[in-house]
Design an enzyme around this catalytic site. Structure first.
Site, PDB file in Angstrom:
ATOM      1  N   SER A  68      14.791  22.028 -15.823  1.00  0.00           N
ATOM      2  CA  SER A  68      13.610  22.832 -16.088  1.00  0.00           C
ATOM      3  C   SER A  68      14.072  24.177 -16.631  1.00  0.00           C
ATOM      4  CB  SER A  68      12.841  23.029 -14.783  1.00  0.00           C
ATOM      5  OG  SER A  68      12.038  24.187 -14.866  1.00  0.00           O
TER       6      SER A  68
ATOM      7  N   GLU B 184       9.878   8.695 -16.689  1.00  0.00           N
ATOM      8  CA  GLU B 184       8.539   9.270 -16.892  1.00  0.00           C
ATOM      9  C   GLU B 184       8.036   9.009 -18.306  1.00  0.00           C
ATOM     10  OE1 GLU B 184       7.853  13.412 -15.107  1.00  0.00           O
ATOM     11  OE2 GLU B 184      10.020  13.204 -15.139  1.00  0.00           O
TER      12      GLU B 184
ATOM     13  N   HIS C 148       0.829  -1.214   0.000  1.00  0.00           N
ATOM     14  CA  HIS C 148       0.000   0.000   0.000  1.00  0.00           C
ATOM     15  C   HIS C 148       0.864   1.265   0.000  1.00  0.00           C
ATOM     16  CE1 HIS C 148      -3.301  -2.749   1.236  1.00  0.00           C
ATOM     17  NE2 HIS C 148      -2.336  -3.294   1.971  1.00  0.00           N
TER      18      HIS C 148
ATOM     19  N   LYS D 241      15.875  22.137 -10.587  1.00  0.00           N
ATOM     20  CA  LYS D 241      15.266  20.863 -10.965  1.00  0.00           C
ATOM     21  C   LYS D 241      16.195  19.916 -11.722  1.00  0.00           C
ATOM     22  CE  LYS D 241      11.486  19.774 -10.635  1.00  0.00           C
ATOM     23  NZ  LYS D 241      10.191  20.132 -11.176  1.00  0.00           N
TER      24      LYS D 241
END
Ligand code: ARG
Length: 465
Positions: free
Chosen positions: A283, A296, A162, A289
């Site tokens: 970024s 992704e 979980h 970043k």
């Protein structure tokens, strides 16, 4: 329109007007099926060789055809081939060029053959080669993961259920979970290859041919393991492409799960692992970043592979026998699936050996989540406490730890004894993270010795393939 307008088509004989310009573009596949040129030529050379052996072509004709096709392959590879939409597809483009080069003999190549069995053969040859490339990439990824598992066999991290801390596991064990999934993917790919590797050629348009062909010769020349038994089936079904897409979908599903973990683990909140800068991007507005774009993107690309599976299943659905033009639509989904899988596997194969692990952070996370609570319960059971009562005792100890902001291993013996008198000083052996993982010492368990043994088994699995 005059008859003359129709002669630019190899099939123009019965037509009295030229194809509508839009229809010509709409029905053409050469824009994408030129990718099959190598295998189209490979199939044609085998076909011509077989026709010669059975006496349909002379040796001289065969030699002319082979020389012409080899030249055409060089022209294509040198970027000097002029693909024509008027000639519809890769097959007719190459045949027309052959006739242009060697004259009337070029027109004999199509004897005893149809584009229907030709295209089915081309896709199978092409897919077989790509399957072998993908299989090698998959093995390289598995190898990288096994190396990582061996290196990090005793690195402790929280295991999750979980997405909540459950029990400590070793990082190596976690990596080997991915290996098992990828091994099954590899097995599915090889199963699929078996059914891809069957020769349609000889089925001709749908019913076979009246020439005295010997399909076994063609089969052997092309390295297929069997001749397709039924001509109607051979030209029409694309179940092998669907099966490959099924393999690809499951593989991408696995990679998407893995990607999700890499995305989580590289975040500042987890900080379990580092991906080298060369696999990340920045970024344009936020200077701090470093984004895990590769995982992704692979997570995202899973969607198109599922989409292609659905396209192919739907393409095939309800098609009456035998060949239908619908089947021209098999190529783009199949090609894109192959490209996506190859790209994703390459990225993963390159990334895995370069991944590094933040051991102290992972260990601290495992400690913070009361991950040895089950070990304490098991300890109590060994001392004669029924499991349900043990569960209750540990639950109370955890509640105390939450209130005090301390892990079970950070409590004193007296504190633990408030919850059960059977607890002794030896309890601390099971409350440590090392004690917990070492205790799961059986095949498939997370103990470092088991991880090393499992990694060795995967290495011998790899060596057998
Ligand atoms: N371009 C076609 C395809 O991809 C080749 C076979 C065409 N056959 C035909 N009878 N029109 O399926």
């Amino acid at each position: 329109m005059t008859k003359q307008d129709t002669t630019d088509k190899p099939w123009g004989g019965r037509f009295t007007e030229a194809t509508d310009a839009f229809v010509e573009r709409f029905t053409a596949s050469v824009g994408f099926d030129q990718r099959l040129y190598f295998h189209d030529i490979q199939g044609s050379i085998a076909h011509a060789t077989m026709l010669t052996k059975v006496g349909v072509l002379t040796e001289e004709e065969r030699d002319q055809i082979m020389a012409g096709l080899n030249d055409i392959r060089s022209e294509i590879e040198a970027g000097k081939f002029d693909w024509s939409v008027t000639l519809e597809d890769v097959h007719m483009n190459i045949e027309a060029r052959l006739t242009q080069k060697i004259g009337i003999t070029g027109k004999k190549l199509h004897t005893g053959r149809s584009r229907n069995d030709q295209v089915a053969t081309d896709i199978r040859l092409y897919l077989r080669d790509e399957i072998d490339v993908i299989g090698a990439e998959l093995k390289r990824l598995i190898e990288g993961l096994v190396g990582l598992a061996e290196r990090e066999a005793d690195a402790i991290m929280p295991g999750f259920t979980h997405l909540q801390t459950a029990q400590p596991v070793t990082f190596g064990h976690h990596m080997l979970a991915w290996v098992e999934m990828l091994k099954r993917d590899y097995g599915r790919l090889q199963d699929c290859r078996e059914r891809v590797n069957v020769l349609p050629l000889g089925a001709a348009a749908l019913a076979g041919t009246t020439y005295p062909i010997d399909r076994q010769i063609t089969c052997d020349l092309l390295g297929f393991s069997a001749v397709a038994e039924n001509s109607l089936d051979a030209v029409s079904d694309r179940d092998f492409a669907i099966e490959f897409s099924g393999f690809a979908s499951l593989l991408m599903m696995h990679l998407s799960r893995f990607s999700e973990e890499l995305v989580l683990w590289t975040s500042a909140q987890f900080n379990f692992i580092n991906l080298p800068d060369r696999f990340c991007t920045g970024s344009s507005i936020m200077p701090q970043k470093k984004n895990p774009d590769v995982p992704e993107l692979i997570r995202g690309k899973t969607g198109r592979v599922y989409g292609h599976l659905t396209s192919l299943l739907t393409l095939m659905k309800s098609q009456p026998l035998a060949y239908n033009k619908d089947n021209q639509e098999d190529k783009e989904p199949l090609f894109d699936t192959i490209d996506t899988v190859k790209g994703s596997l390459k990225a993963y194969g390159d990334m895995m050996p370069a991944l590094t692990v933040n051991r102290p952070v992972m260990e601290e996370a495992a400690r913070r989540g009361f991950s040895t609570a089950t070990d304490l319960a098991d300890y109590l059971v060994r001392k004669g406490v029924p499991f349900r009562d043990a569960h209750e005792i540990v639950g109370k100890s955890v509640a105390f730890g939450v209130a005090e902001n301390r892990d079970l291993s950070e409590m004193t013996l007296e504190e633990l004894q408030q919850f059960s008198q059977v607890i002794d000083a030896d309890v601390f052996d099971v409350l440590t993270l090392e004690g917990s993982v070492n205790a799961r010492n059986h095949t498939g368990g997370t103990a470092p010795v088991q991880v090393k043994a499992a990694a060795a088994r995967v290495k011998s699995w790899l060596a057998d393939r």
